[in-house]
Motif scaffolding. Structure first.
Motif: not given
Length: 271
Positions: A58-59, A62-63, A145, A148, A152, A190, A193-194, A197
């Motif tokens: 996902q990250h 997503a970033i 996703v 996130n 971001y 981040i 978001g993490v 998650s």
């Protein structure tokens, strides 16, 4: 109230149909039972696998996707963001039912597409134990996703443009700007978001519950800890053991959240 009652239940054995007076104190017996239960450990393993397989990508997606949307779209940005965010606000039940059809062995569009591209036999996504977890991970990834990406994108809009202009004047390319300006500036988001998650992944329930008919699928390959403690309470009528498992899961969530915080904490001597 419910939290305190579940903590109280974790030290009791109770048959709900017999009323509150049927509670019997067992001390740490429920916790000992949970820690000795192989299915509890299997559910924790399934949960960890799904959290990693769906959360990490996902990250990673997503970033750069958020950076691309931020730099490439102007007038259509809101529409693109809405399209990516739509799965997150869609009913979980509707999503699970939709993907049940898509992953159908004989008539699902996923197997039709894979057969047209690569040939071979249809994949039994929701029947074979080795395919259940990847199917669930794909659904969870697809659903979250976009959430996130929105996180971001919000963080990207707070980065001063002067930093990029100065870096451009110094001869820094887009890749250098991404690693030396964008990523460091996104670090707080981040971490946020993490953390979400990690918490959400360890509490995963709706998608595997619906896809596997509430029983975890073949060989319990899709049984998460949340599903198992639900079944322990409502299928096996052991609310004490279910409460103990829920508090053990809480400890795991708290521990991994703390580890995430430590991983993102500023290093000594860093600017």
């Amino acid at each position: 109230g419910p939290l305190l009652f579940s903590l109280y239940l974790a030290f009791q054995t109770w048959e709900p149909t017999a009323g509150l007076q049927a509670m019997e104190y067992v001390g740490l017996g429920n916790f000992a039972f949970a820690l000795d239960d192989e299915w509890f450990w299997k559910s924790l393993g399934n949960t960890g696998w799904l959290a990693l397989a769906s959360g990490v990508p996902q990250h990673l997606v997503a970033i750069p996707l958020a950076v691309f949307i931020h730099t490439s779209f102007r007038h259509l940005r809101d529409g693109v963001i809405g399209a990516y965010f739509l799965p997150y606000i869609t009913s979980t039940v509707a999503i699970a039912i939709l993907f049940s059809s898509l992953f159908s062995t004989d008539y699902g569009l996923v197997n039709v597409a894979l057969g047209a591209l690569f040939g071979g036999e249809p994949i039994d996504w929701l029947g074979a134990p080795e395919n259940i977890k990847p199917a669930i991970a794909i659904i969870v990834f697809w659903r979250y996703v976009g959430f996130n990406v929105v996180l971001y994108l919000a963080a990207l809009q707070t980065i001063p443009k002067d930093l990029y202009e100065a870096a451009t004047m110094d001869g820094a390319g887009r890749l250098q700007q991404f690693f030396h300006i964008t990523l460091p500036s996104l670090k707080p988001m981040i971490f946020f978001g993490v953390t979400l998650s990690v918490i959400g992944g360890l509490q995963l329930f709706e998608e595997p519950f619906i896809l596997t008919g509430g029983r975890g699928g073949s060989d319990q390959a899709g049984m998460t800890t949340a599903i198992y403690l639900y079944r322990m309470a409502f299928d096996f009528n052991d609310f004490g053991a279910a409460s103990a498992m829920s508090w053990l899961l809480f400890v795991v969530v708290a521990l991994l959240t703390w580890m995430t915080n430590r991983a993102f904490a500023p290093r000594k001597g860093s600017a």
